[in-house]
Write a protein that holds these residues in place. Structure first.
Motif, PDB file in Angstrom:
ATOM      1  N   UNK A 102       0.815  -1.215   0.000  1.00  0.00           N
ATOM      2  CA  UNK A 102       0.000   0.000   0.000  1.00  0.00           C
ATOM      3  C   UNK A 102       0.850   1.266   0.000  1.00  0.00           C
ATOM      4  N   UNK A 103       2.052   1.174   0.572  1.00  0.00           N
ATOM      5  CA  UNK A 103       2.917   2.344   0.691  1.00  0.00           C
ATOM      6  C   UNK A 103       3.890   2.488  -0.476  1.00  0.00           C
ATOM      7  N   UNK A 104       3.786   1.606  -1.459  1.00  0.00           N
ATOM      8  CA  UNK A 104       4.727   1.640  -2.582  1.00  0.00           C
ATOM      9  C   UNK A 104       3.996   1.279  -3.868  1.00  0.00           C
ATOM     10  N   UNK A 105       4.763   1.124  -4.933  1.00  0.00           N
ATOM     11  CA  UNK A 105       4.159   0.815  -6.238  1.00  0.00           C
ATOM     12  C   UNK A 105       4.110  -0.682  -6.510  1.00  0.00           C
ATOM     13  N   UNK A 106       4.418  -1.508  -5.518  1.00  0.00           N
ATOM     14  CA  UNK A 106       4.420  -2.952  -5.722  1.00  0.00           C
ATOM     15  C   UNK A 106       3.100  -3.573  -5.252  1.00  0.00           C
ATOM     16  N   UNK A 107       2.852  -4.791  -5.692  1.00  0.00           N
ATOM     17  CA  UNK A 107       1.719  -5.576  -5.235  1.00  0.00           C
ATOM     18  C   UNK A 107       2.197  -6.662  -4.274  1.00  0.00           C
ATOM     19  N   UNK A 108       1.268  -7.277  -3.567  1.00  0.00           N
ATOM     20  CA  UNK A 108       1.637  -8.353  -2.654  1.00  0.00           C
ATOM     21  C   UNK A 108       2.327  -9.489  -3.413  1.00  0.00           C
ATOM     22  N   UNK A 109       1.892  -9.736  -4.630  1.00  0.00           N
ATOM     23  CA  UNK A 109       2.527 -10.788  -5.434  1.00  0.00           C
ATOM     24  C   UNK A 109       3.971 -10.435  -5.780  1.00  0.00           C
ATOM     25  N   UNK A 110       4.247  -9.137  -5.997  1.00  0.00           N
ATOM     26  CA  UNK A 110       5.633  -8.701  -6.218  1.00  0.00           C
ATOM     27  C   UNK A 110       6.472  -8.991  -4.978  1.00  0.00           C
ATOM     28  N   UNK A 111       5.907  -8.669  -3.809  1.00  0.00           N
ATOM     29  CA  UNK A 111       6.609  -8.921  -2.563  1.00  0.00           C
ATOM     30  C   UNK A 111       6.914 -10.409  -2.402  1.00  0.00           C
ATOM     31  N   UNK A 112       5.948 -11.241  -2.732  1.00  0.00           N
ATOM     32  CA  UNK A 112       6.132 -12.685  -2.612  1.00  0.00           C
ATOM     33  C   UNK A 112       7.256 -13.169  -3.516  1.00  0.00           C
ATOM     34  N   UNK A 113       7.292 -12.685  -4.754  1.00  0.00           N
ATOM     35  CA  UNK A 113       8.348 -13.074  -5.687  1.00  0.00           C
ATOM     36  C   UNK A 113       9.711 -12.610  -5.196  1.00  0.00           C
ATOM     37  N   UNK A 114       9.757 -11.390  -4.653  1.00  0.00           N
ATOM     38  CA  UNK A 114      11.018 -10.862  -4.128  1.00  0.00           C
ATOM     39  C   UNK A 114      11.519 -11.693  -2.958  1.00  0.00           C
ATOM     40  N   UNK A 115      10.607 -12.021  -2.055  1.00  0.00           N
ATOM     41  CA  UNK A 115      10.988 -12.780  -0.870  1.00  0.00           C
ATOM     42  C   UNK A 115      11.404 -14.205  -1.211  1.00  0.00           C
ATOM     43  N   UNK A 116      10.832 -14.752  -2.276  1.00  0.00           N
ATOM     44  CA  UNK A 116      11.232 -16.103  -2.672  1.00  0.00           C
ATOM     45  C   UNK A 116      12.689 -16.128  -3.111  1.00  0.00           C
ATOM     46  N   UNK A 117      13.159 -15.000  -3.634  1.00  0.00           N
ATOM     47  CA  UNK A 117      14.549 -14.894  -4.061  1.00  0.00           C
ATOM     48  C   UNK A 117      15.483 -14.505  -2.921  1.00  0.00           C
ATOM     49  N   UNK A 118      15.035 -13.556  -2.087  1.00  0.00           N
ATOM     50  CA  UNK A 118      15.946 -12.947  -1.117  1.00  0.00           C
ATOM     51  C   UNK A 118      15.675 -13.306   0.337  1.00  0.00           C
ATOM     52  N   UNK A 119      14.498 -13.858   0.641  1.00  0.00           N
ATOM     53  CA  UNK A 119      14.127 -14.061   2.040  1.00  0.00           C
ATOM     54  C   UNK A 119      15.110 -14.890   2.836  1.00  0.00           C
ATOM     55  N   UNK A 120      15.445 -16.060   2.330  1.00  0.00           N
ATOM     56  CA  UNK A 120      16.336 -16.952   3.071  1.00  0.00           C
ATOM     57  C   UNK A 120      17.718 -16.350   3.242  1.00  0.00           C
ATOM     58  N   UNK A 121      18.203 -15.666   2.205  1.00  0.00           N
ATOM     59  CA  UNK A 121      19.532 -15.038   2.280  1.00  0.00           C
ATOM     60  C   UNK A 121      19.513 -13.889   3.285  1.00  0.00           C
ATOM     61  N   UNK A 122      18.473 -13.056   3.223  1.00  0.00           N
ATOM     62  CA  UNK A 122      18.364 -11.945   4.170  1.00  0.00           C
ATOM     63  C   UNK A 122      18.334 -12.466   5.603  1.00  0.00           C
ATOM     64  N   UNK A 123      17.559 -13.507   5.835  1.00  0.00           N
ATOM     65  CA  UNK A 123      17.476 -14.081   7.179  1.00  0.00           C
ATOM     66  C   UNK A 123      18.814 -14.651   7.625  1.00  0.00           C
ATOM     67  N   UNK A 124      19.551 -15.277   6.693  1.00  0.00           N
ATOM     68  CA  UNK A 124      20.844 -15.877   7.050  1.00  0.00           C
ATOM     69  C   UNK A 124      21.854 -14.818   7.465  1.00  0.00           C
TER      70      UNK A 124
END
Length: 212
Positions: A102-124
């Motif tokens: 809501x605060x940006x130009x992305x959709x929830x699906x964009x966020x999901x795709x981004x997190x699928x790529x970066x989530x595990x690495x960011x957490x590590x």
């Protein structure tokens, strides 16, 4: 199917059924849609108790992102698993992803795709899901969305964690500290604050881009 996938006992199946019926009555989704979400969470490896804790947040995410409950269950379970969060944080994940969208130009699906790529690495690297989501939203506002944003974030964190010799020397000169005293990567906003301070007035935009 739910019983076979989850290994739920007869008593647990009664509880799951009762919850799906209640959610069907209390939300915009049907009991069968809630049950499908429960099944997807079970397929993702959540136990029965965790499924019951997570499903309300999954429905919130589905509503916020205009997603099917099955899609939302996959997104939520991936986020919980990547950042090692307990199942009852599914509602927080839903709120976070919805707020970032809501605060940006992305959709929830964009966020999901981004997190699928970066989530595990960011957490590590010790980055919180809030930090990762904020970074993805900022990238989205700059035209980098979905899996491209996730790849960019993953690459940035990896290069900060293991810079080239030249980059490490420059970072030291600019006072950019990636790690704290205990050897853990600092939160990304703190690192970027160091970078902004170190670059201010010391390098032209052209020089900064060349260094990047």
């Amino acid at each position: 199917i739910m019983k076979a996938v989850s290994g739920a006992t007869a008593e647990q199946m009664k509880l799951l059924e009762a919850q799906s019926l209640k959610l069907g009555a209390d939300t915009a989704f049907s009991a069968s849609e809630a049950a499908q979400g429960m099944l997807e969470l079970s397929k993702a490896g959540l136990g029965v108790n965790d499924v019951m804790k997570a499903i309300p947040g999954v429905l919130d995410l589905a509503a916020a992102g205009d997603l099917s409950v099955a899609q939302a269950a996959e997104i939520a379970s991936n986020a919980l698993n990547s950042f090692h969060l307990p199942a009852d944080k599914a509602k927080d994940v839903a709120n976070l992803f919805a707020a970032a969208a809501n605060a940006s130009s992305i959709e929830v699906t964009d966020m999901a795709q981004s997190m699928s790529q970066a989530g595990a690495v960011a957490a590590s690297y010790g980055q919180s899901i809030e930090t990762a989501a904020t970074a993805v939203a900022i990238l989205g506002n700059n035209g980098i969305k979905g899996s491209d944003a996730g790849t960019s974030l993953k690459t940035m964190l990896s290069r900060l964690a293991a810079p080239t010799d030249d980059a490490a020397t420059l970072m030291k000169q600019l006072g950019i500290n990636v790690y704290d005293a205990s050897g853990k990567m600092r939160p990304l906003p703190a690192i970027l604050a160091d970078m902004q301070k170190g670059l201010h007035g010391t390098m032209t935009i052209t020089e900064q881009n060349a260094g990047a």
